[in-house]
Design an enzyme around this catalytic site. Structure first.
Site, short mmCIF file in Angstrom:
data_model
loop_
_atom_site.label_atom_id
_atom_site.label_comp_id
_atom_site.label_asym_id
_atom_site.label_seq_id
_atom_site.Cartn_x
_atom_site.Cartn_y
_atom_site.Cartn_z
N LYS A 28 0.83 -1.21 0.00
CA LYS A 28 0.00 0.00 0.00
C LYS A 28 0.87 1.26 0.00
CE LYS A 28 -2.84 0.58 3.61
NZ LYS A 28 -2.52 1.85 4.28
N SER A 29 1.88 1.29 0.84
CA SER A 29 2.74 2.48 0.93
C SER A 29 3.42 2.76 -0.41
CB SER A 29 3.82 2.27 1.99
OG SER A 29 3.25 2.16 3.26
N ARG A 33 2.80 5.95 -3.28
CA ARG A 33 3.95 6.77 -3.69
C ARG A 33 4.21 6.67 -5.19
NH1 ARG A 33 4.18 5.60 1.57
NH2 ARG A 33 5.46 6.81 3.01
N SER A 173 6.96 9.02 12.23
CA SER A 173 5.88 8.90 11.24
C SER A 173 6.41 9.05 9.83
CB SER A 173 4.80 9.95 11.49
OG SER A 173 3.93 10.01 10.37
N GLN A 175 4.57 9.03 7.29
CA GLN A 175 3.65 9.91 6.55
C GLN A 175 4.08 11.37 6.68
OE1 GLN A 175 -0.27 9.10 8.03
NE2 GLN A 175 -0.38 7.07 7.09
N ASP A 325 1.66 -1.24 11.72
CA ASP A 325 0.32 -1.69 11.29
C ASP A 325 0.02 -3.13 11.68
OD1 ASP A 325 -0.22 0.77 10.16
OD2 ASP A 325 0.57 0.21 8.20
N LYS A 352 -4.76 5.76 14.46
CA LYS A 352 -4.86 5.04 13.17
C LYS A 352 -6.31 5.09 12.67
CE LYS A 352 -0.57 4.06 12.82
NZ LYS A 352 0.20 4.80 11.82
N ARG A 356 -6.70 2.13 17.64
CA ARG A 356 -6.38 0.70 17.53
C ARG A 356 -5.91 0.09 18.83
NH1 ARG A 356 -3.35 0.10 11.80
NH2 ARG A 356 -5.29 0.10 10.60
N ARG A 399 -7.78 -3.37 9.31
CA ARG A 399 -6.85 -4.30 9.98
C ARG A 399 -7.49 -4.96 11.20
NH1 ARG A 399 -2.58 -3.51 6.69
NH2 ARG A 399 -2.00 -1.37 6.25
C1 S3P Z 1 2.48 4.70 6.19
C2 S3P Z 1 2.98 5.04 7.41
C3 S3P Z 1 2.40 4.60 8.70
C4 S3P Z 1 1.44 3.43 8.51
C5 S3P Z 1 0.52 3.63 7.33
C6 S3P Z 1 1.33 3.79 6.05
C7 S3P Z 1 3.11 5.23 4.98
O1 S3P Z 1 1.70 5.67 9.27
O2 S3P Z 1 0.67 3.23 9.67
O3 S3P Z 1 -0.35 2.53 7.18
O4 S3P Z 1 2.82 4.74 3.86
O5 S3P Z 1 3.93 6.16 5.09
P1 S3P Z 1 2.44 6.76 10.22
O6 S3P Z 1 3.38 7.54 9.41
O7 S3P Z 1 1.30 7.61 10.75
O8 S3P Z 1 3.09 5.94 11.30
#
Ligand code: S3P
Length: 444
Positions: A28-29, A33, A173, A175, A325, A352, A356, A399
């Protein structure tokens, strides 16, 4: 999505072991991107193995609304980018659905595009904190107007001559780190992000792959990342590995059901994502990686797993970013392990797709497991076969839904969930795939 009727499901212990060879959907990440970087690059990016889950499809729709051309070509996806700073104002609100990653990373991109846009999401996403990206991104010159508590909907007026940001992350993080780096692409000069603990580095890897200059150095226990602004991003093909966070569900199910033997092919093994595998090994899991290879710049391997009687574990807080996750499904494994497990430092789980930490504890309690939350730690009193028999509230969290269905494969009585519909955000086909392995999941 929230207007769809809920889809309850029940999971019970199968009468035969789980067995088979599978692959899980794309990471997914990396999928988010690939679409975003492709949209900011010059030329055509081909993405193989993109996750076609709801979250990623929201990113595709948003990048299209911002002027990128995105099409499906056989099983691949093609993205014709607009170049750095070349996105165009959207005609409508950008709806990021259930996806925090989509919303936060896009906020970074929009911060340094000189137009205004509005972003929203579903009821779960509208509860999640956006201040963690708004605060640092303001330093670029962008102006944000959020709903109370820094929640979505959010209006973003992007900066005209954006300034590069220098920021030390207060929380680990990926993100937030990625949002700042994405903003930095269209700012003159060097953008600097320091992270206290290393988090997934897919943005850094992919930026380099697309031709940007990214320098990463050690900074204490964490890392300093420096990005040179306004590079020419060149389209580059991306091969998306299987998502280790998705592989976690059949993997734990295979460990818990007596006699099971599974192979999960082509799983991404980026070292900043493999905390769960290390932890399961500490619990005694029979888990082997075979055919380890590098594919599209990421580590990939096939995971072979066999049923194992697990023992309790104590997971240090520092490991959390590498398995953030995976805690709900790890908690299920701990509930079915001999002894008392302690999972430390889980404050980030509270923000989350649901809270969670609370929801994972409630899931286990619904299955008759003794659980305590002490500060930010989760303490789980495991047993080889928990009672089960409860109903799990999934709170729009994919999840939690999948973890509860895995839990039901091991409990004495079936486990039920209130709603399976959010599983499609990250793992379309999950129930069918689990059934193919022999899992007993049905409509109650
Ligand atoms: C992700 C970062 C994580 C993760 C999310 C995907 C990403 O979040 O929980 O499912 O793709 O950068 P955080 O950056 O809030 O930890």
């Amino acid at each position: 999505m929230e207007t769809q009727p809920a889809r309850p499901l029940a999971a019970r212990r199968p009468s035969t072991p789980l067995a088979g060879e599978i692959a899980v959907p794309g990471d997914k990440s990396i999928s988010h991107r690939a679409l975003m970087f492709g949209a900011l690059a010059v030329g055509q990016t081909r993405i193989t193995g993109l996750l076609e889950g709801e979250d990623v499809l929201r990113t595709a729709a948003a990048m299209r609304a911002l002027g990128a051309e995105i099409t499906r070509d056989g099983g691949d996806w093609l993205v014709s980018g607009r170049g750095i700073g070349g996105l165009t104002p959207p005609e409508d609100v950008l709806d990021m659905g259930n996806s925090g990653t989509a919303a936060r990373l896009l906020a970074g991109i929009l911060a340094t595009h000189d137009f205004s846009s509005v972003m929203t999401g579903d009821a779960s996403l509208r509860k999640r904190p956006m201040g963690r990206v708004i605060e640092p991104l303001k330093a670029s010159g962008a102006v944000f107007t959020a709903r109370e508590g820094n929640r979505l909907p959010l209006t973003i007026q992007g900066a005209r001559d954006a300034l590069p940001i220098t920021y030390r992350l207060p929380v680990a993080s990926a993100q937030v780190k990625s949002a700042i780096l994405l903003a930095g692409l269209n700012a003159r000069g060097i953008t600097e992000v320091e992270e206290p603990e290393p988090t997934r580095d897919h943005s850094e890897n992919m930026l380099t792959h697309f031709g940007a200059q990214v320098k990463v150095t050690q900074a204490g226990r964490g890392r300093m990342i420096r990005l040179t602004g306004q590079p020419e991003l060149r389209a580059a093909d991306v091969v998306v590995p299987g998502d280790p966070s998705s592989a976690a569900f059949p993997l734990v199910a295979g460990l818990l059901v007596a006699g099971s033997k599974l192979v999960i092919n082509g799983v991404g093994l980026n070292p900043l994502r493999t905390g769960l595998f290390d932890t399961l090994r500490e619990m005694g899991a029979e888990l082997e990686i075979r055919d380890f290879r590098i594919q599209g710049g990421e580590n990939v391997g096939d995971i072979h797993v066999e049923h194992t009687a697990l023992v309790a574990v104590d997971v240090p807080a520092g490991r959390a970013p590498s398995m953030i996750d995976e805690y709900p499904v790890l908690a299920v494994a701990c509930a079915c392990a001999r002894g008392v497990s302690r999972l430390r430092g889980l404050s980030e789980l509270r923000v989350k797709e649901s809270d969670r930490l609370a929801a994972t504890a409630a899931m286990l309690r619904a299955g008759g497991v003794r659980v305590e939350i002490e500060g930010d730690d989760l303490i789980i009193h495991g047993s080889t076969q928990p009672a089960g028999g409860g109903l799990v509230e999934t709170h729009m969290d994919h999840r939690l839904a999948m973890s509860a269905l895995v839990f039901g494969q091991a409990t004495r009585e079936p486990m039920r969930i209130d709603d399976a519909s959010f599983i499609d955000t990250s793992f379309p086909g999950f129930v069918a795939l689990m059934r193919r392995l022999g899992a007993d999941i049905s409509v109650p």
